[in-house]
Scaffold this active site. Structure first.
Site, PDB file in Angstrom:
ATOM      1  CD  GLU A  92      -1.737  -2.379   1.567  1.00 15.93           C
ATOM      2  OE1 GLU A  92      -0.617  -2.557   2.091  1.00 15.93           O
ATOM      3  OE2 GLU A  92      -2.574  -3.297   1.416  1.00 15.93           O
ATOM      4  CG  HIS A 139     -10.179  -6.402   7.439  1.00 14.01           C
ATOM      5  ND1 HIS A 139      -9.226  -6.811   8.322  1.00 14.01           N
ATOM      6  CD2 HIS A 139      -9.582  -6.409   6.219  1.00 14.01           C
ATOM      7  CE1 HIS A 139      -8.105  -7.076   7.666  1.00 14.01           C
ATOM      8  NE2 HIS A 139      -8.297  -6.835   6.390  1.00 14.01           N
TER       9      HIS A 139
END
Lengths: 334, 348
Positions: B75, B151
């Site tokens: 990322e 998440h």
């Protein structure tokens, strides 16, 4: 003219370019140091003195349309890539005629018109930008190569590793240039770095080599090989340049807290500018007088830069909140 | 009306259409992220598969692997690459599959993308979109959820907090498409957030052509006289449900869809409160330093004289998102919580 002669000619031109840039960087930094030592408030700044061969050698291998990304110690990279020293100096004075209108300072000097994508003081953070510039070159087919400077300290951060992996899998025209000056602030590279920096190239499937970073010709030769590979579509390379900073980490750091004078003297004895001057004169590629003239002209240019900075207007308070958001009216880097 | 004019799309398909239209009209737009091509682009695999495939369906076949770029799990690297690409001529859409992942690329968002334009004195643009998803499972939904504390978060306030970033949170397929097109065309960095539970569920009429929904504008989506309920993203829909039920109690609620968190459209919210005299803000983020409290503070500052009762905020609890559905179903605010807040306010 034979191709050998043309090469020799090109080589002389590059060597003179490197001498020229190294001298200008050194003079800029020494003048800045005098200003700082006598009270100019430049904020956080990091002198490049001693490492000039790396910036000059790498940029000698680049074209005007190529890009570079930089580190917190970026003045040398800027000058080598062609940023005008007048707005650079003005930026350090916090003036609106500075490269960044006084909003960036030493640690953010940028001039996209000459391919300089920004001094960047978050260690390693500029390197992913080189991957992005590489993507642009590949997708927009510009042929541009991007050199990413980062220090020995940055070899431990994930951004650099992720960038090397991405550039390799996407076969991007990027040259990773590790400027190993032996210390991340006060932490020695030999303590902080496992294995060898250059060997990490092989881990990412790219050539990796280590060169004498106080020898501009050696840096240029390595950067030239890497840039040619990149331009030929053969992907990224890694070059470790072993160099030395003559001064502290920043304007406020005393390096003798963690380095020895003996070590410093060894580096000084191998000074990149002295070596290039000797090389040019002893090989008949320039005369002492010619090189003296370059130094004198640059000294004048630096004084001009100081005057330009002193004369420049300070930003109005209203500028505090301008350019926070990009508006539709702004032009792009291209 | 022809059938074309009432064509309906899900949230996911509206977003895909926005990307497809902008990629067609501007060759500098690229999409990169983990599994955006689902490993497709290789000879034996022309279409993406799996959970992520819905987010990128059809793109790889039309635009190829040069513009629909699968990334490794990196990322920091690929969001940083999007920053560099945006500085050098591309208009990247970086797909961060979960907002929870900003921890590993936060520097590139908050120090790099957000600040480049300002700290470089305006000389560079940053035409990039960070597309990501947020949100815990609603109590009425049977699919998804159970993704627990790392998440399922919302936490867009940590992005809205950073000067230079625009942050948009659509609430319907229509405004998702329009806001995303605006985001792609914007010359600065825009964070585009999708609630994870819109997905294929919500359906709405979405025009086929490209259109924009202005960034920085809230929208009054239900007119009312007694109270203003400001909602963000999916919370706007929950607020509309609550407003319907409140109508049965003769409480006429106005609902403002905030749509853009930064820069916030204070004017629309203040104007609404100036007519209703009451404000309830609904935000599924945790409360401390949240958008809910920021909006409440701004209204208290700008519209105190109009207020007939203290402002109420309805948020997630001050806790991570739990795993068990028995707990998660109570995490995000629901219509009951909003109605309770409105009633409590009525009593004050």
């Amino acid at each position: 003219m034979s191709s050998d002669e043309r090469l020799a000619d090109l080589s002389t031109e590059k060597k003179r370019f490197m001498f020229d840039r190294m001298v200008l960087i050194r003079q800029f930094e020494e003048r800045l140091k005098r200003l700082v030592d006598t009270g100019l408030p430049v904020g956080a700044a990091h002198y490049y003195i001693g490492e000039e061969a790396v910036a000059a050698g790498v940029c000698a291998a680049l074209e005007p349309g190529d890009w570079i990304t930089s580190t917190h110690r970026g003045h040398g990279h800027c000058i080598a890539k062609g940023v005008d020293v007048r707005p650079m100096m003005a930026e350090l004075f916090g003036k609106t005629n500075g490269t960044n209108r006084g909003k960036g300072g030493s640690m953010h000097i940028t001039d996209v018109r000459v391919g300089m994508l920004g001094v960047n003081p978050i260690v390693g953070a500029g390197t992913p930008h080189a991957v992005g510039a590489g993507l642009s070159a590949k997708i927009l087919k510009t042929g541009a190569v991007t050199a990413s400077f980062f220090g020995d300290g940055a070899t431990s951060i994930g951004a650099v590793h992720e960038s090397m992996n991405l550039a390799a899998i996407w076969n991007l025209p990027v040259v990773f240039v590790c400027e190993n000056n032996g210390y991340a602030q006060s932490t020695p590279a030999e303590y902080a770095i496992a294995g060898s920096i250059a060997a990490r190239g092989a881990a990412y499937g790219m050539p990796g080599e280590s060169v004498d970073g106080q020898d501009a010709i050696a840096v240029w030769a390595a950067a030239d090989r890497a840039a040619r590979r990149a331009r030929a579509g053969q992907g990224p390379s890694l070059i470790e340049c072993r160099t030395y900073r003559y001064h502290g980490h920043s304007t406020s750091d005393n390096p003798l807290r963690y380095r020895t004078t003996g070590e410093q003297d060894q580096a000084l004895a191998r000074d990149c500018i002295v070596r290039m001057r000797d090389h040019l004169v002893s090989n008949g590629l320039a005369t002492t007088e010619e090189l003296d003239r370059i130094e004198a002209a640059h000294r004048e240019l630096i004084e001009e830069a100081v005057a330009f900075a002193e004369k420049g207007p300070l930003p109005e308070p209203g500028e505090l909140t301008t350019d926070v958001y990009v508006t539709a009216q702004n032009g792009g880097a291209r | 009306m022809s059938s074309q004019n009432v064509r309906e799309l899900t949230h996911t398909l509206a977003i895909l259409e926005a990307i497809r239209l902008e990629m067609r009209s501007d060759p500098s737009v690229i999409l990169l992220g983990e599994d955006v091509a689902g490993g497709a682009g290789r000879d034996d695999k022309p279409e993406p598969e799996g959970w992520f495939a819905a987010r990128g369906r059809g793109l790889i076949a039309e635009f190829g692997p040069d513009r629909i770029i699968d990334t490794p799990i990196a990322e920091m690297g690929f969001v940083g690459a999007a920053v560099g690409a945006a500085m050098t001529g591309l208009r990247p859409i970086a797909d961060l599959s979960f907002i929870d992942l900003i921890g590993v690329c936060y520097d590139q968002i908050i120090n790099q993308a957000a600040k480049m334009h300002y700290m470089m004195g305006g000389q560079v643009d940053m035409p990039m979109v960070l597309r990501t998803t947020y949100g815990a499972r609603p109590n009425v939904t049977t699919h998804g959820g159970g993704a627990a504390a790392q998440h399922s978060q919302t936490m867009y306030s940590v992005l809205a907090h950073i000067p230079g970033l625009k942050v948009v949170v659509p609430s319907t397929p229509y405004n998702a498409k329009g806001l995303l097109i605006s985001a792609i065309r914007d010359n600065g960095p825009v964070v585009f957030l999708e609630n994870r539970f819109f997905g294929m569920g919500a359906v709405e009429h979405v025009p086929e052509e490209a259109y924009t929904v202005e960034i920085g504008k809230a929208k009054i989506v239900r007119r009312g006289r007694h109270v203003t309920i400001a909602g963000i993203g999916r919370m706007t829909r929950v607020a509309l449900d609550a407003a319907e039920r409140l109508a049965a109690e003769n409480i006429d609620a106005e609902v403002v869809d905030v749509l853009t968190l930064a820069p916030l459209d204070e004017d629309t919210i203040v104007e609404s409160v100036s007519r209703t005299g009451r404000l309830v803000v609904v935000d599924e983020d945790t409360p401390t330093c949240s958008m809910a409290r920021d909006i409440a503070a701004r209204v208290a500052d700008k519209a105190f004289d109009y207020l007939q009762a203290p402002i109420k905020t309805v948020t997630a609890p001050e806790a991570p998102v739990p795993f068990s559905a028995a707990l998660e179903r109570f995490y995000a605010p629901n219509a009951d919580a909003i109605i309770a807040a409105v009633r409590a306010q009525e009593g004050e």
